[in-house]
Design a protein around this motif. Structure first.
Motif, PDB file in Angstrom:
ATOM      1  N   ASP A 158     -12.147  -3.668   5.721  1.00 48.69           N
ATOM      2  CA  ASP A 158     -12.276  -2.214   5.763  1.00 48.69           C
ATOM      3  C   ASP A 158     -10.900  -1.558   5.629  1.00 48.69           C
ATOM      4  O   ASP A 158     -10.047  -1.692   6.517  1.00 48.69           O
ATOM      5  CB  ASP A 158     -12.931  -1.805   7.081  1.00 48.69           C
ATOM      6  CG  ASP A 158     -13.351  -0.349   7.107  1.00 48.69           C
ATOM      7  OD1 ASP A 158     -12.802   0.449   6.316  1.00 48.69           O
ATOM      8  OD2 ASP A 158     -14.226   0.000   7.917  1.00 48.69           O
ATOM      9  N   ALA A 159     -10.695  -0.831   4.544  1.00 53.09           N
ATOM     10  CA  ALA A 159      -9.410  -0.171   4.295  1.00 53.09           C
ATOM     11  C   ALA A 159      -9.104   0.913   5.313  1.00 53.09           C
ATOM     12  O   ALA A 159      -7.953   1.320   5.462  1.00 53.09           O
ATOM     13  CB  ALA A 159      -9.395   0.420   2.882  1.00 53.09           C
ATOM     14  N   GLY A 160     -10.106   1.361   6.030  1.00 56.63           N
ATOM     15  CA  GLY A 160      -9.896   2.413   7.020  1.00 56.63           C
ATOM     16  C   GLY A 160      -9.660   1.902   8.426  1.00 56.63           C
ATOM     17  O   GLY A 160      -9.461   2.696   9.350  1.00 56.63           O
ATOM     18  N   ARG A 161      -9.701   0.579   8.598  1.00 55.31           N
ATOM     19  CA  ARG A 161      -9.505  -0.007   9.933  1.00 55.31           C
ATOM     20  C   ARG A 161      -8.555  -1.201   9.828  1.00 55.31           C
ATOM     21  O   ARG A 161      -8.973  -2.347   9.782  1.00 55.31           O
ATOM     22  CB  ARG A 161     -10.850  -0.450  10.528  1.00 55.31           C
ATOM     23  CG  ARG A 161     -11.798   0.694  10.847  1.00 55.31           C
ATOM     24  CD  ARG A 161     -13.066   0.174  11.520  1.00 55.31           C
ATOM     25  NE  ARG A 161     -13.891  -0.605  10.591  1.00 55.31           N
ATOM     26  CZ  ARG A 161     -14.912  -1.381  10.973  1.00 55.31           C
ATOM     27  NH1 ARG A 161     -15.183  -1.527  12.261  1.00 55.31           N
ATOM     28  NH2 ARG A 161     -15.629  -2.025  10.065  1.00 55.31           N
ATOM     29  N   ILE A 162      -7.261  -0.887   9.789  1.00 54.51           N
ATOM     30  CA  ILE A 162      -6.247  -1.919   9.618  1.00 54.51           C
ATOM     31  C   ILE A 162      -5.307  -1.924  10.820  1.00 54.51           C
ATOM     32  O   ILE A 162      -4.790  -0.882  11.234  1.00 54.51           O
ATOM     33  CB  ILE A 162      -5.423  -1.693   8.336  1.00 54.51           C
ATOM     34  CG1 ILE A 162      -6.342  -1.652   7.112  1.00 54.51           C
ATOM     35  CG2 ILE A 162      -4.367  -2.783   8.173  1.00 54.51           C
ATOM     36  CD1 ILE A 162      -5.629  -1.285   5.827  1.00 54.51           C
ATOM     37  N   GLY A 163      -5.099  -3.106  11.382  1.00 53.96           N
ATOM     38  CA  GLY A 163      -4.150  -3.272  12.469  1.00 53.96           C
ATOM     39  C   GLY A 163      -3.282  -4.480  12.209  1.00 53.96           C
ATOM     40  O   GLY A 163      -3.486  -5.235  11.255  1.00 53.96           O
ATOM     41  N   THR A 164      -2.296  -4.685  13.064  1.00 55.24           N
ATOM     42  CA  THR A 164      -1.443  -5.873  12.951  1.00 55.24           C
ATOM     43  C   THR A 164      -1.121  -6.402  14.326  1.00 55.24           C
ATOM     44  O   THR A 164      -1.129  -5.660  15.320  1.00 55.24           O
ATOM     45  CB  THR A 164      -0.146  -5.559  12.176  1.00 55.24           C
ATOM     46  OG1 THR A 164       0.532  -6.772  11.862  1.00 55.24           O
ATOM     47  CG2 THR A 164       0.790  -4.661  12.980  1.00 55.24           C
ATOM     48  N   MET A 165      -0.862  -7.711  14.390  1.00 58.30           N
ATOM     49  CA  MET A 165      -0.511  -8.365  15.642  1.00 58.30           C
ATOM     50  C   MET A 165       0.488  -9.470  15.326  1.00 58.30           C
ATOM     51  O   MET A 165       0.293 -10.238  14.389  1.00 58.30           O
ATOM     52  CB  MET A 165      -1.761  -8.949  16.308  1.00 58.30           C
ATOM     53  CG  MET A 165      -1.539  -9.428  17.734  1.00 58.30           C
ATOM     54  SD  MET A 165      -3.023 -10.192  18.515  1.00 58.30           S
ATOM     55  CE  MET A 165      -4.163  -8.815  18.505  1.00 58.30           C
ATOM     56  N   GLY A 166       1.577  -9.516  16.091  1.00 58.93           N
ATOM     57  CA  GLY A 166       2.596 -10.527  15.824  1.00 58.93           C
ATOM     58  C   GLY A 166       3.197 -11.079  17.094  1.00 58.93           C
ATOM     59  O   GLY A 166       3.209 -10.408  18.132  1.00 58.93           O
ATOM     60  N   TRP A 167       3.729 -12.300  16.990  1.00 59.61           N
ATOM     61  CA  TRP A 167       4.280 -13.028  18.131  1.00 59.61           C
ATOM     62  C   TRP A 167       5.738 -13.382  17.874  1.00 59.61           C
ATOM     63  O   TRP A 167       6.100 -13.839  16.789  1.00 59.61           O
ATOM     64  CB  TRP A 167       3.489 -14.319  18.361  1.00 59.61           C
ATOM     65  CG  TRP A 167       2.127 -14.083  18.911  1.00 59.61           C
ATOM     66  CD1 TRP A 167       1.730 -14.183  20.219  1.00 59.61           C
ATOM     67  CD2 TRP A 167       0.962 -13.684  18.190  1.00 59.61           C
ATOM     68  NE1 TRP A 167       0.401 -13.863  20.344  1.00 59.61           N
ATOM     69  CE2 TRP A 167      -0.101 -13.556  19.115  1.00 59.61           C
ATOM     70  CE3 TRP A 167       0.711 -13.419  16.833  1.00 59.61           C
ATOM     71  CZ2 TRP A 167      -1.380 -13.174  18.733  1.00 59.61           C
ATOM     72  CZ3 TRP A 167      -0.565 -13.027  16.455  1.00 59.61           C
ATOM     73  CH2 TRP A 167      -1.595 -12.916  17.401  1.00 59.61           C
TER      74      TRP A 167
END
Length: 299
Positions: free
Chosen positions: A168-177
């Motif tokens: 979904d182009a309208g629901r983008i997140g990121t997570m990094g360590w």
């Protein structure tokens, strides 16, 4: 310009809100790594018995080739079976590559409804599957990877996932360590349509170089997305005061940063394959991260 950071004008002028970050000419040698690490990184010889293993039942999961500016980039994708569209999480690896821990993180995210994509962001600079010493990884790979390069690669991974996986182009997140936690701060300062970012114990300081001109602390006031900062109070390399300072400056500038500190947790406390793993803090942090993503429209 499109919303996904792939427009050529953006590449020539810089990336998003990070002034001065221009994508360098890509290496003529292309990708050093053409496939992902099998198993765990060789740089951590003390894999522990508490390793978390998430099965792929009900998922579409495995290694993928992501179209990048200079050829196919190896990566890992996990998402639920079905038509979607699924909210997209761009997973930013530690310094050790997209090995089994990062792959499992993608499957954990997929189990709760996400399309999770982890591109191998260091594939041009070195073969992490053969490297055994942390100092060599940092010196020869990490510090030689331009910030503009991996940011452009995350944009490419996003565009591919939206087209190929029906993310979904309208629901983008990121997570990094770790180093990827630093990346979460920088990517949130780059991408204007990002809904949320989660940074697990990413360093706020460090040297500024031509390839890496800004620290995570430098961009705290430029974030385009709410950011959840998850840190350990016993992390000897990242003073909690430095994270508190970044949070306070961000919030004073009208940005949104929430800070969660686990007082007894060391650096790397989410990495279940390492001695630094702290089960309770890791599980509580994970629950906080998922709740944060959903509360900001990524879920």
């Amino acid at each position: 310009m499109d919303d996904h950071g792939t427009d050529k004008d953006q590449r020539s002028k810089g990336l998003g809100g990070l002034d001065g970050l221009v994508v360098p000419p890509f290496s003529r040698r292309g990708f050093v790594m053409t496939s992902l690490i099998a198993g765990f990184t060789l740089a951590e010889a003390n894999a522990q018995a508490q390793v978390v293993t998430t099965d792929s039942a009900g998922l579409v999961a495995g290694e993928v080739k992501i179209p990048a500016a200079d050829g196919p980039m190896p990566g890992y994708r996990a998402m639920p079976e079905g038509a979607g569209p699924f909210p997209l999480i761009l997973v930013i690896e530690e310094i050790f590559g997209v090995h089994e821990y990062i792959k499992d993180v993608c499957r954990r995210l997929a189990k709760v409804g996400y399309c999770a994509v982890a591109p191998e962001l260091y594939a041009r600079q070195g073969d992490l599957s053969k490297m055994t010493h942390v100092k060599a990884i940092v010196r020869d790979v990490i510090l030689k990877t331009p910030d503009a390069q991996w940011i452009a690669d995350l944009d490419a991974a996003s565009s591919w996932a939206i087209a190929d996986s029906k993310a979904d182009a309208g629901r983008i997140g990121t997570m990094g360590w770790c180093r990827g936690g630093r990346g979460a701060w920088l990517y949130a300062a780059h991408r204007r349509d990002l809904k949320a970012a989660v940074a697990w114990y990413g360093p706020l300081g460090g040297d500024r170089t031509e390839l890496q001109p800004k620290t995570a602390g430098d961009v705290a006031t430029d974030l385009h997305a709410p950011l959840l900062a998850i840190y350990g109070g016993a992390d000897t390399g990242i003073p909690v005061a430095s994270v508190e300072d970044a949070r306070d400056r961000a919030n004073a500038a009208g940005r949104s940063v929430e800070l969660v500190v686990f007082p007894e947790a060391p650096h790397g406390f989410h990495a279940d394959y390492r001695p630094s793993y702290r089960k309770d803090s890791a599980e509580q942090g994970w629950a906080r991260a998922l709740a944060f993503l959903k509360s900001h429209g990524v879920g």
